[in-house]
Design a protein around this motif. Structure first.
Motif, short mmCIF file in Angstrom:
data_model
loop_
_atom_site.label_atom_id
_atom_site.label_comp_id
_atom_site.label_asym_id
_atom_site.label_seq_id
_atom_site.Cartn_x
_atom_site.Cartn_y
_atom_site.Cartn_z
N ASN A 134 -5.25 9.72 13.34
CA ASN A 134 -5.35 11.16 13.19
C ASN A 134 -4.96 11.80 14.52
OD1 ASN A 134 -5.99 13.82 12.78
ND2 ASN A 134 -8.12 13.46 12.17
N ILE A 135 -3.85 12.48 14.55
CA ILE A 135 -3.37 13.10 15.79
C ILE A 135 -3.75 14.57 15.86
CG2 ILE A 135 -1.54 11.42 16.18
CD1 ILE A 135 0.44 13.51 15.03
N TYR B 273 -0.42 10.04 12.23
CA TYR B 273 0.71 9.24 12.70
C TYR B 273 0.49 7.86 12.11
CZ TYR B 273 3.78 6.67 15.89
OH TYR B 273 4.77 5.86 16.40
N VAL B 274 1.46 7.40 11.32
CA VAL B 274 1.32 6.12 10.61
C VAL B 274 2.53 5.25 10.89
CG1 VAL B 274 0.00 7.25 8.78
CG2 VAL B 274 2.45 6.90 8.48
N GLY B 275 2.36 3.95 10.69
CA GLY B 275 3.51 3.07 10.85
C GLY B 275 3.20 1.64 10.56
N PHE B 276 4.26 0.84 10.50
CA PHE B 276 4.13 -0.60 10.35
C PHE B 276 5.18 -1.28 11.20
CE2 PHE B 276 7.10 0.36 6.91
CZ PHE B 276 8.03 -0.66 6.98
N VAL B 277 4.92 -2.55 11.51
CA VAL B 277 5.83 -3.36 12.30
C VAL B 277 6.48 -4.37 11.37
CG1 VAL B 277 6.02 -4.96 14.24
CG2 VAL B 277 4.38 -3.07 14.34
N VAL C 236 5.08 10.95 11.34
CA VAL C 236 3.95 11.87 11.31
C VAL C 236 3.87 12.44 9.89
CG1 VAL C 236 3.02 14.05 12.17
CG2 VAL C 236 4.10 12.44 13.76
N LEU C 237 2.69 12.30 9.28
CA LEU C 237 2.48 12.80 7.92
C LEU C 237 1.71 14.10 7.93
CD1 LEU C 237 1.36 9.58 5.98
CD2 LEU C 237 3.68 10.43 6.36
N ASN C 238 2.11 15.00 7.04
CA ASN C 238 1.41 16.25 6.78
C ASN C 238 0.92 16.21 5.33
OD1 ASN C 238 1.90 17.72 9.33
ND2 ASN C 238 4.02 17.37 8.76
N PRO C 239 -0.01 17.09 4.95
CA PRO C 239 -0.54 17.03 3.59
C PRO C 239 0.56 16.97 2.52
CG PRO C 239 -1.83 18.54 4.89
CD PRO C 239 -0.65 18.14 5.74
N GLY C 240 0.38 16.02 1.61
CA GLY C 240 1.34 15.81 0.55
C GLY C 240 2.37 14.75 0.84
N ASP C 241 2.51 14.34 2.10
CA ASP C 241 3.47 13.29 2.47
C ASP C 241 2.95 11.93 2.04
OD1 ASP C 241 5.25 15.08 3.62
OD2 ASP C 241 4.56 14.71 5.68
N VAL C 242 3.91 11.02 1.79
CA VAL C 242 3.62 9.67 1.31
C VAL C 242 4.30 8.67 2.24
CG1 VAL C 242 4.02 8.07 -0.60
CG2 VAL C 242 3.42 10.44 -1.07
N PHE C 243 3.67 7.50 2.43
CA PHE C 243 4.24 6.43 3.24
C PHE C 243 3.88 5.10 2.59
CE2 PHE C 243 4.89 3.74 6.98
CZ PHE C 243 5.96 4.36 7.61
N GLU D 156 0.85 -1.20 0.00
CA GLU D 156 0.00 0.00 0.00
C GLU D 156 0.88 1.24 0.00
OE1 GLU D 156 -3.08 2.22 3.12
OE2 GLU D 156 -2.75 0.06 3.28
N ILE D 157 0.52 2.20 -0.83
CA ILE D 157 1.17 3.51 -0.79
C ILE D 157 0.09 4.54 -0.46
CG2 ILE D 157 1.03 3.83 -3.30
CD1 ILE D 157 3.73 5.43 -2.99
N LEU D 158 0.29 5.29 0.62
CA LEU D 158 -0.70 6.21 1.14
C LEU D 158 -0.21 7.63 0.98
CD1 LEU D 158 -2.96 5.87 4.09
CD2 LEU D 158 -1.33 7.73 4.28
N VAL D 159 -1.07 8.51 0.50
CA VAL D 159 -0.76 9.94 0.42
C VAL D 159 -1.79 10.70 1.25
CG1 VAL D 159 -2.04 10.27 -1.74
CG2 VAL D 159 -0.28 11.91 -1.07
N LEU D 160 -1.31 11.57 2.11
CA LEU D 160 -2.19 12.37 2.96
C LEU D 160 -2.57 13.65 2.21
CD1 LEU D 160 -3.60 12.69 5.69
CD2 LEU D 160 -1.57 13.90 6.48
N VAL D 161 -3.87 13.92 2.14
CA VAL D 161 -4.38 15.09 1.43
C VAL D 161 -4.70 16.22 2.42
CG1 VAL D 161 -6.24 15.92 -0.06
CG2 VAL D 161 -5.26 13.65 -0.42
#
Length: 123
Positions: free
Chosen positions: A100-101, A64-68, A81-88, A54-59
């Motif tokens: 959502n923090i 706060y996102v993560g994986f183990v 921590v993602l801000n608008p436009g960041d990808v993970f 999965e590739i996620l983009v925050l609009v």
């Protein structure tokens, strides 16, 4: 995907899926898409996709996102921590989450490398 999902629920989020079940033309293409809406302090609880990366983009908002990682890697947490436009990116099969923090709603879109990624929620 232009309409916000209903986040009035236990986890304060909503995942709107676009996969082969909604668009049969995706059959054999190896792609699908989701929109995730988060109320303030909402979450997409820990889960995994057995058939897709999965590739996620925050609009909008702050997540706060993560994986183990796997046992062979000592179950390390990769988080940001993602801000608008960041990808993970969440690698295939890895347990991951989003929260959502912020004090405002958040919206993200994610592409998945399968016509039907599947989802397994972690207890």
């Amino acid at each position: 995907l232009n309409k916000a999902g209903n986040t009035v629920n236990r986890v304060k989020s909503n995942v709107t899926t676009v996969n082969v079940d909604q668009i049969p033309g995706l059959n054999t293409l190896g792609i699908s898409l989701v929109r995730i809406d988060y109320a303030p302090y909402g979450q997409n609880p820990p889960h995994t996709h057995p058939r897709a990366t999965e590739i996620l983009v925050l609009v909008e908002g702050t997540l706060y996102v993560g994986f183990v990682s796997s046992n062979q890697d000592n179950n390390r947490l990769f988080a940001k921590v993602l801000n608008p436009g960041d990808v993970f990116v969440f690698p295939i099969g890895m347990i991951h989450f989003q929260a959502n923090i912020g004090k405002t709603p958040a919206v993200a879109f994610a592409g998945l490398s399968s016509q039907n990624a599947g989802v397994i929620t972690i207890a």
